[in-house]
Write a protein that holds these residues in place. Structure first.
Motif, PDB file in Angstrom:
ATOM      1  N   VAL A 246       0.901  -1.128  -0.009  1.00 19.95           N
ATOM      2  CA  VAL A 246      -0.425  -0.021  -0.494  1.00 19.95           C
ATOM      3  C   VAL A 246       0.644   1.071  -0.028  1.00 19.95           C
ATOM      4  O   VAL A 246       0.487   1.568  -0.794  1.00 19.95           O
ATOM      5  CB  VAL A 246      -1.122  -0.204   1.430  1.00 19.95           C
ATOM      6  CG1 VAL A 246      -1.709   1.049   1.054  1.00 19.95           C
ATOM      7  CG2 VAL A 246      -1.988  -1.464   1.114  1.00 19.95           C
ATOM      8  N   VAL A 247       1.715   0.880   0.815  1.00 21.23           N
ATOM      9  CA  VAL A 247       2.917   1.900   0.812  1.00 21.23           C
ATOM     10  C   VAL A 247       3.903   2.249  -0.522  1.00 21.23           C
ATOM     11  O   VAL A 247       3.805   3.824  -0.861  1.00 21.23           O
ATOM     12  CB  VAL A 247       4.032   2.049   2.143  1.00 21.23           C
ATOM     13  CG1 VAL A 247       5.708   2.867   1.408  1.00 21.23           C
ATOM     14  CG2 VAL A 247       3.128   2.253   3.594  1.00 21.23           C
ATOM     15  N   LEU A 248       4.185   1.518  -1.140  1.00 22.21           N
ATOM     16  CA  LEU A 248       4.490   1.225  -1.956  1.00 22.21           C
ATOM     17  C   LEU A 248       3.734   2.364  -2.981  1.00 22.21           C
ATOM     18  O   LEU A 248       3.870   3.042  -3.960  1.00 22.21           O
ATOM     19  CB  LEU A 248       4.968   0.526  -2.880  1.00 22.21           C
ATOM     20  CG  LEU A 248       5.616   0.006  -4.109  1.00 22.21           C
ATOM     21  CD1 LEU A 248       7.269   0.289  -3.593  1.00 22.21           C
ATOM     22  CD2 LEU A 248       6.263  -1.607  -4.355  1.00 22.21           C
ATOM     23  N   ILE A 249       2.691   2.308  -3.517  1.00 14.52           N
ATOM     24  CA  ILE A 249       1.103   2.366  -4.307  1.00 14.52           C
ATOM     25  C   ILE A 249       1.201   3.810  -4.137  1.00 14.52           C
ATOM     26  O   ILE A 249       1.473   4.671  -5.175  1.00 14.52           O
ATOM     27  CB  ILE A 249       0.242   1.441  -4.091  1.00 14.52           C
ATOM     28  CG1 ILE A 249       0.099   0.081  -4.656  1.00 14.52           C
ATOM     29  CG2 ILE A 249      -0.789   2.096  -4.822  1.00 14.52           C
ATOM     30  CD1 ILE A 249      -0.637  -0.664  -5.067  1.00 14.52           C
ATOM     31  N   LEU A 250       1.219   3.855  -3.071  1.00 17.79           N
ATOM     32  CA  LEU A 250       0.359   5.075  -2.105  1.00 17.79           C
ATOM     33  C   LEU A 250       1.098   6.628  -2.606  1.00 17.79           C
ATOM     34  O   LEU A 250       0.871   7.404  -3.381  1.00 17.79           O
ATOM     35  CB  LEU A 250       0.887   5.421  -0.641  1.00 17.79           C
ATOM     36  CG  LEU A 250      -0.120   6.621  -0.272  1.00 17.79           C
ATOM     37  CD1 LEU A 250      -1.597   7.065  -0.407  1.00 17.79           C
ATOM     38  CD2 LEU A 250       0.034   6.675   1.358  1.00 17.79           C
ATOM     39  N   GLY A 251       2.913   5.867  -2.609  1.00 17.56           N
ATOM     40  CA  GLY A 251       4.306   6.839  -2.508  1.00 17.56           C
ATOM     41  C   GLY A 251       4.044   6.985  -4.599  1.00 17.56           C
ATOM     42  O   GLY A 251       5.413   8.448  -5.390  1.00 17.56           O
ATOM     43  N   HIS A 281      -7.419   3.591   9.084  1.00 23.27           N
ATOM     44  CA  HIS A 281      -7.681   2.530   8.095  1.00 23.27           C
ATOM     45  C   HIS A 281      -8.547   3.224   6.830  1.00 23.27           C
ATOM     46  O   HIS A 281      -8.457   2.677   5.516  1.00 23.27           O
ATOM     47  CB  HIS A 281      -7.882   1.279   8.594  1.00 23.27           C
ATOM     48  CG  HIS A 281      -7.240   0.841   9.412  1.00 23.27           C
ATOM     49  ND1 HIS A 281      -6.915   0.213  10.375  1.00 23.27           N
ATOM     50  CD2 HIS A 281      -5.488  -0.210   9.021  1.00 23.27           C
ATOM     51  CE1 HIS A 281      -6.021  -0.454  11.087  1.00 23.27           C
ATOM     52  NE2 HIS A 281      -5.628  -0.467  10.474  1.00 23.27           N
ATOM     53  N   LEU A 282      -9.535   3.410   7.653  1.00 28.46           N
ATOM     54  CA  LEU A 282     -10.318   4.060   6.585  1.00 28.46           C
ATOM     55  C   LEU A 282     -10.180   6.045   5.928  1.00 28.46           C
ATOM     56  O   LEU A 282     -10.050   5.132   4.785  1.00 28.46           O
ATOM     57  CB  LEU A 282     -11.686   4.612   7.301  1.00 28.46           C
ATOM     58  CG  LEU A 282     -12.443   3.681   7.740  1.00 28.46           C
ATOM     59  CD1 LEU A 282     -13.964   3.902   8.769  1.00 28.46           C
ATOM     60  CD2 LEU A 282     -13.575   2.545   6.743  1.00 28.46           C
ATOM     61  N   ILE A 283      -8.963   6.147   6.237  1.00 24.54           N
ATOM     62  CA  ILE A 283      -8.420   7.284   5.934  1.00 24.54           C
ATOM     63  C   ILE A 283      -7.744   7.323   5.020  1.00 24.54           C
ATOM     64  O   ILE A 283      -7.360   7.366   3.869  1.00 24.54           O
ATOM     65  CB  ILE A 283      -8.184   8.005   7.376  1.00 24.54           C
ATOM     66  CG1 ILE A 283      -9.041   8.810   7.968  1.00 24.54           C
ATOM     67  CG2 ILE A 283      -7.825   9.690   6.872  1.00 24.54           C
ATOM     68  CD1 ILE A 283     -10.227   9.845   7.884  1.00 24.54           C
ATOM     69  N   ILE A 284      -6.618   5.764   5.642  1.00 32.25           N
ATOM     70  CA  ILE A 284      -5.888   5.448   4.470  1.00 32.25           C
ATOM     71  C   ILE A 284      -6.207   5.373   3.116  1.00 32.25           C
ATOM     72  O   ILE A 284      -6.146   5.301   1.728  1.00 32.25           O
ATOM     73  CB  ILE A 284      -4.917   4.670   4.535  1.00 32.25           C
ATOM     74  CG1 ILE A 284      -3.980   4.436   6.433  1.00 32.25           C
ATOM     75  CG2 ILE A 284      -3.790   3.524   3.904  1.00 32.25           C
ATOM     76  CD1 ILE A 284      -3.140   6.050   6.562  1.00 32.25           C
ATOM     77  N   GLY A 285      -7.514   4.105   3.744  1.00 31.84           N
ATOM     78  CA  GLY A 285      -8.340   4.049   1.873  1.00 31.84           C
ATOM     79  C   GLY A 285      -8.344   4.547   1.420  1.00 31.84           C
ATOM     80  O   GLY A 285      -8.709   4.053   0.129  1.00 31.84           O
ATOM     81  N   LEU A 288      -5.781   6.131  -0.587  1.00 34.77           N
ATOM     82  CA  LEU A 288      -5.318   5.364  -2.013  1.00 34.77           C
ATOM     83  C   LEU A 288      -5.897   5.565  -2.722  1.00 34.77           C
ATOM     84  O   LEU A 288      -6.188   4.798  -4.197  1.00 34.77           O
ATOM     85  CB  LEU A 288      -5.045   3.831  -1.076  1.00 34.77           C
ATOM     86  CG  LEU A 288      -4.814   2.291  -2.130  1.00 34.77           C
ATOM     87  CD1 LEU A 288      -3.061   3.261  -2.385  1.00 34.77           C
ATOM     88  CD2 LEU A 288      -4.567   1.520  -1.168  1.00 34.77           C
ATOM     89  N   ILE A 289      -7.604   5.487  -2.533  1.00 33.20           N
ATOM     90  CA  ILE A 289      -8.735   4.915  -3.679  1.00 33.20           C
ATOM     91  C   ILE A 289      -8.210   6.061  -4.264  1.00 33.20           C
ATOM     92  O   ILE A 289      -8.505   5.785  -5.584  1.00 33.20           O
ATOM     93  CB  ILE A 289      -9.755   4.594  -3.639  1.00 33.20           C
ATOM     94  CG1 ILE A 289      -9.966   3.152  -2.126  1.00 33.20           C
ATOM     95  CG2 ILE A 289     -11.011   5.305  -4.684  1.00 33.20           C
ATOM     96  CD1 ILE A 289     -11.901   3.264  -2.162  1.00 33.20           C
ATOM     97  N   ALA A 290      -8.633   7.511  -3.634  1.00 30.22           N
ATOM     98  CA  ALA A 290      -7.710   8.735  -4.584  1.00 30.22           C
ATOM     99  C   ALA A 290      -6.422   8.518  -5.899  1.00 30.22           C
ATOM    100  O   ALA A 290      -7.355   9.377  -6.558  1.00 30.22           O
ATOM    101  CB  ALA A 290      -7.721  10.126  -3.642  1.00 30.22           C
ATOM    102  N   VAL A 291      -5.679   7.765  -4.639  1.00 31.77           N
ATOM    103  CA  VAL A 291      -4.134   7.842  -5.370  1.00 31.77           C
ATOM    104  C   VAL A 291      -4.263   7.098  -7.109  1.00 31.77           C
ATOM    105  O   VAL A 291      -3.310   7.515  -8.239  1.00 31.77           O
ATOM    106  CB  VAL A 291      -3.264   7.595  -4.579  1.00 31.77           C
ATOM    107  CG1 VAL A 291      -2.130   7.243  -5.632  1.00 31.77           C
ATOM    108  CG2 VAL A 291      -3.128   8.531  -3.789  1.00 31.77           C
ATOM    109  N   VAL A 292      -4.870   5.717  -7.215  1.00 32.15           N
ATOM    110  CA  VAL A 292      -5.306   5.114  -8.005  1.00 32.15           C
ATOM    111  C   VAL A 292      -6.280   5.428  -8.725  1.00 32.15           C
ATOM    112  O   VAL A 292      -6.090   6.000 -10.314  1.00 32.15           O
ATOM    113  CB  VAL A 292      -6.053   3.633  -7.389  1.00 32.15           C
ATOM    114  CG1 VAL A 292      -6.322   3.100  -8.550  1.00 32.15           C
ATOM    115  CG2 VAL A 292      -4.572   2.770  -6.164  1.00 32.15           C
TER     116      VAL A 292
END
Length: 312
Positions: A246-251, A281-285, A288-292
């Protein structure tokens, strides 16, 4: 081919300086956060070498990190001094990666992911059930190394040491990717048919690349053991590997800078949101969805694209 262009180098240097300033002017909690960011950043950089440049998306890197941590702890318990023990932990992680690479080198895509997941779970189960490894209770009393003119039992000194480890691992990853072997590793991922026609052994190259990535994950394991001075099988569960993915995709995958930035954003968001909700976790999720949805380039990858568009 990986290029450490001025923008990437400047971003990485700025990030490192920011972490050092935060540790220097923050209190005990800030220094613990910086150490946690460093461990996650090192592991994410290691995974980026395999996944971002070799197309080998691994769900075993959490377990491989754990191998490095456990070998470091066991070496210390058997009388080895910290630096040779650290080298042993890193070598053990690299060897584990080589063994996994030999077996899984023929697989790709979802099959490779599932194979590495299986290896990771086997390592976790073996550790969990082994009494001589402390079982579920783990191992404690792990030593920290000593440095001239610096006491690493001091939180600030350890935070700065952890930042130095990020720089070392970033440098090693860059050297590997810029080497002939690293370029071959990327070529095998980008055009395996052409690489095979040139006489390259795809399995051998992929195995060496995965072993190099695993050795870098060993740095994260040793650093984690030195930081907590306690380790347990919990650090090897598959969710640890999922978190670093997740960190990898986020960054931003395939940039080396993105993983370090992603680790910083991930840990910062976790503690910031945990201050007002248990469901961080909801915030991180959501992020992450926004980044994707924004293209999947990650925070740094998207920034780099905007920069190139604006300044050519």
């Amino acid at each position: 081919m990986f290029r450490l262009n001025p923008l990437r180098l400047a971003t990485f240097v700025l990030l490192v300086i920011s972490l050092a300033l935060y540790a220097g002017f923050g209190g005990f909690f800030a220094r613990e956060i910086v150490a946690e960011i460093a461990i996650l950043a090192v592991l994410a950089i290691a995974l980026d070498v395999a996944a971002g440049f070799g197309g080998m998306v691994s769900l075993a890197h959490g377990a491989i990190m754990g191998v490095g941590a456990y070998v470091y702890a066991l070496a210390g318990q058997n009388g080895m001094t910290p630096w040779p023990a650290a080298a042993s932990g890193i070598a053990a992680a690299g060897l584990t990666g080589a063994l996994i690479g030999v077996v899984t080198g023929r697989t790709q895509g979802v099959y490779f992911i599932m194979a590495t997941l299986a290896f990771g779970q086997m390592i976790w189960a073996l550790t969990f059930s082994a009494d001589w490894l402390g079982g579920d209770n783990g191992l404690g009393g792990i030593m920290r190394p000593s440095l001239p003119f610096s006491d690493l039992t001091d939180p600030l000194s350890f935070a700065l040491y952890a930042i130095a480890v990020i720089v070392i691992v970033f440098g090693l990853a860059t050297l590997f990717l810029r080497s002939a072997l690293g370029r071959t590793f990327e070529a095998v991922h980008e055009n395996p048919q052409r690489a095979a026609s040139l006489g390259l052994s795809l399995i051998r190259v992929r195995t060496i690349g995965f072993a190099a990535s695993s050795a870098l994950a060993g740095f994260a394991g040793v650093l984690a053991a030195q930081h907590m001075q306690f380790i347990s099988p919990a650090m090897m569960v598959w969710t640890a590997s999922g978190e670093v993915l997740v960190v990898l995709i986020l960054g931003g995958i395939g940039t080396l800078v993105g993983p370090a930035l992603g680790a910083t954003v991930f840990v910062t968001l976790k503690y910031w949101s945990a201050g007002w909700t248990d469901h961080w976790h909801l915030i991180i999720g959501a992020v992450l969805i926004a980044v994707v949805l924004a293209g999947g380039h990650g925070i740094y990858g998207q920034f780099e694209r905007w920069y190139r568009h604006a300044f050519g």
